[in-house]
Design a protein around this motif. Sequence first.
Motif, mmCIF file in Angstrom:
data_model
loop_
_atom_site.group_PDB
_atom_site.id
_atom_site.type_symbol
_atom_site.label_atom_id
_atom_site.label_comp_id
_atom_site.label_asym_id
_atom_site.label_seq_id
_atom_site.Cartn_x
_atom_site.Cartn_y
_atom_site.Cartn_z
ATOM 1 N N VAL A 1 -0.194 -7.596 3.175
ATOM 2 C CA VAL A 1 -1.097 -6.509 2.774
ATOM 3 C C VAL A 1 -2.004 -6.122 3.943
ATOM 4 O O VAL A 1 -2.236 -4.932 4.183
ATOM 5 C CB VAL A 1 -1.915 -6.904 1.520
ATOM 6 C CG1 VAL A 1 -3.005 -5.883 1.230
ATOM 7 C CG2 VAL A 1 -0.990 -7.046 0.308
ATOM 8 N N ILE B 1 6.533 -6.275 0.849
ATOM 9 C CA ILE B 1 5.575 -6.492 -0.231
ATOM 10 C C ILE B 1 5.875 -5.484 -1.331
ATOM 11 O O ILE B 1 5.929 -4.281 -1.074
ATOM 12 C CB ILE B 1 4.116 -6.305 0.268
ATOM 13 C CG1 ILE B 1 3.796 -7.289 1.399
ATOM 14 C CG2 ILE B 1 3.129 -6.433 -0.863
ATOM 15 C CD1 ILE B 1 3.707 -8.725 0.994
ATOM 16 N N ASN B 2 6.042 -5.973 -2.563
ATOM 17 C CA ASN B 2 6.259 -5.104 -3.710
ATOM 18 C C ASN B 2 4.927 -4.476 -4.095
ATOM 19 O O ASN B 2 3.984 -5.206 -4.454
ATOM 20 C CB ASN B 2 6.839 -5.897 -4.878
ATOM 21 C CG ASN B 2 7.164 -5.030 -6.081
ATOM 22 O OD1 ASN B 2 6.553 -3.991 -6.297
ATOM 23 N ND2 ASN B 2 8.106 -5.470 -6.868
ATOM 24 N N PRO B 3 4.794 -3.153 -4.053
ATOM 25 C CA PRO B 3 3.517 -2.505 -4.347
ATOM 26 C C PRO B 3 2.986 -2.782 -5.747
ATOM 27 O O PRO B 3 1.773 -2.810 -5.948
ATOM 28 C CB PRO B 3 3.824 -1.009 -4.186
ATOM 29 C CG PRO B 3 5.039 -0.946 -3.340
ATOM 30 C CD PRO B 3 5.818 -2.181 -3.639
ATOM 31 N N GLN C 1 6.529 -4.257 4.989
ATOM 32 C CA GLN C 1 6.092 -5.651 5.113
ATOM 33 C C GLN C 1 6.741 -6.555 4.060
ATOM 34 O O GLN C 1 6.320 -7.692 3.869
ATOM 35 C CB GLN C 1 4.565 -5.733 4.999
ATOM 36 C CG GLN C 1 3.822 -5.063 6.120
ATOM 37 C CD GLN C 1 4.119 -5.682 7.460
ATOM 38 O OE1 GLN C 1 4.258 -6.897 7.585
ATOM 39 N NE2 GLN C 1 4.220 -4.853 8.486
ATOM 40 N N LEU D 1 -4.407 -2.944 -1.160
ATOM 41 C CA LEU D 1 -4.311 -2.172 0.083
ATOM 42 C C LEU D 1 -5.279 -0.996 0.073
ATOM 43 O O LEU D 1 -6.011 -0.770 1.035
ATOM 44 C CB LEU D 1 -2.882 -1.684 0.286
ATOM 45 C CG LEU D 1 -2.637 -0.751 1.475
ATOM 46 C CD1 LEU D 1 -2.997 -1.425 2.781
ATOM 47 C CD2 LEU D 1 -1.197 -0.295 1.496
ATOM 48 N N ASN E 1 1.516 -13.158 1.327
ATOM 49 C CA ASN E 1 1.131 -11.943 0.607
ATOM 50 C C ASN E 1 -0.097 -11.301 1.257
ATOM 51 O O ASN E 1 -0.128 -10.095 1.507
ATOM 52 C CB ASN E 1 0.874 -12.257 -0.860
ATOM 53 C CG ASN E 1 0.624 -11.024 -1.698
ATOM 54 O OD1 ASN E 1 -0.430 -10.874 -2.286
ATOM 55 N ND2 ASN E 1 1.597 -10.134 -1.758
ATOM 56 N N LEU F 1 3.743 -0.881 2.596
ATOM 57 C CA LEU F 1 3.907 -2.140 1.867
ATOM 58 C C LEU F 1 5.361 -2.610 1.905
ATOM 59 O O LEU F 1 5.631 -3.788 2.158
ATOM 60 C CB LEU F 1 3.420 -1.999 0.425
ATOM 61 C CG LEU F 1 1.905 -1.971 0.250
ATOM 62 C CD1 LEU F 1 1.531 -1.539 -1.158
ATOM 63 C CD2 LEU F 1 1.300 -3.340 0.560
ATOM 64 N N ALA G 1 0.048 -4.179 6.385
ATOM 65 C CA ALA G 1 0.291 -2.850 5.814
ATOM 66 C C ALA G 1 -0.946 -1.973 5.998
ATOM 67 O O ALA G 1 -0.833 -0.776 6.280
ATOM 68 C CB ALA G 1 0.654 -2.963 4.332
ATOM 69 N N TYR H 1 -1.437 -8.950 -6.629
ATOM 70 C CA TYR H 1 -1.928 -9.407 -5.325
ATOM 71 C C TYR H 1 -2.303 -10.878 -5.434
ATOM 72 O O TYR H 1 -3.029 -11.284 -6.340
ATOM 73 C CB TYR H 1 -3.133 -8.562 -4.910
ATOM 74 C CG TYR H 1 -3.793 -8.997 -3.624
ATOM 75 C CD1 TYR H 1 -3.084 -9.009 -2.431
ATOM 76 C CD2 TYR H 1 -5.127 -9.378 -3.601
ATOM 77 C CE1 TYR H 1 -3.676 -9.389 -1.245
ATOM 78 C CE2 TYR H 1 -5.740 -9.758 -2.417
ATOM 79 C CZ TYR H 1 -5.004 -9.764 -1.244
ATOM 80 O OH TYR H 1 -5.602 -10.152 -0.072
ATOM 81 N N ASN I 1 -0.718 -5.189 -5.416
ATOM 82 C CA ASN I 1 -0.740 -5.108 -3.954
ATOM 83 C C ASN I 1 -1.161 -3.724 -3.496
ATOM 84 O O ASN I 1 -1.894 -3.585 -2.512
ATOM 85 C CB ASN I 1 0.645 -5.456 -3.390
ATOM 86 C CG ASN I 1 0.968 -6.915 -3.538
ATOM 87 O OD1 ASN I 1 0.137 -7.780 -3.299
ATOM 88 N ND2 ASN I 1 2.194 -7.204 -3.950
ATOM 89 N N ARG I 2 -0.729 -2.688 -4.202
ATOM 90 C CA ARG I 2 -1.113 -1.310 -3.871
ATOM 91 C C ARG I 2 -2.631 -1.152 -3.978
ATOM 92 O O ARG I 2 -3.261 -0.565 -3.090
ATOM 93 C CB ARG I 2 -0.415 -0.327 -4.804
ATOM 94 C CG ARG I 2 -0.839 1.121 -4.557
ATOM 95 C CD ARG I 2 -0.257 2.092 -5.578
ATOM 96 N NE ARG I 2 1.165 2.256 -5.359
ATOM 97 C CZ ARG I 2 2.106 2.011 -6.276
ATOM 98 N NH1 ARG I 2 1.780 1.608 -7.477
ATOM 99 N NH2 ARG I 2 3.365 2.187 -5.995
#
Length: 110
Positions: free
Chosen positions: A47, A30-32, A28, A7, A43, A25, A50, A36, A3-4
């Motif tokens: 993102v 969301i676990n970085p 929101q 982003l 999800n 993140l 974020a 993804y 996810n990081r």
Amino acid sequence: MTNREALLSGINDIPVKDISVMKVLLDQDINPDEEYQPKDIDNRRGVDLALAALIIVISLSNKSIKELDFQITQHDIDQLLILRNGILRKWGVEDEMAESATITDISDLW
């Protein structure tokens, strides 16, 4: 891709602090570090939102600082704010920054 990374792909080469990326993140939910999932609407929405929050962080930060003849350069935020507004509209989120005073009647003039 995490996810990081998803982003960060939205801002290309604009440098941001990792703590800022993690905060937007986590705000929101969301676990970085999780993978993804673009097919998971929650999800993808998280993102994207974020990214909208990160655009505010970027617009408030300096692009560069020079020491000799002291000079601070800001990011050109007009295009970033247009992008942010588009992201928020995509997900049906009201842009709290879009509110601005407008004069609708000449009697409203000072």
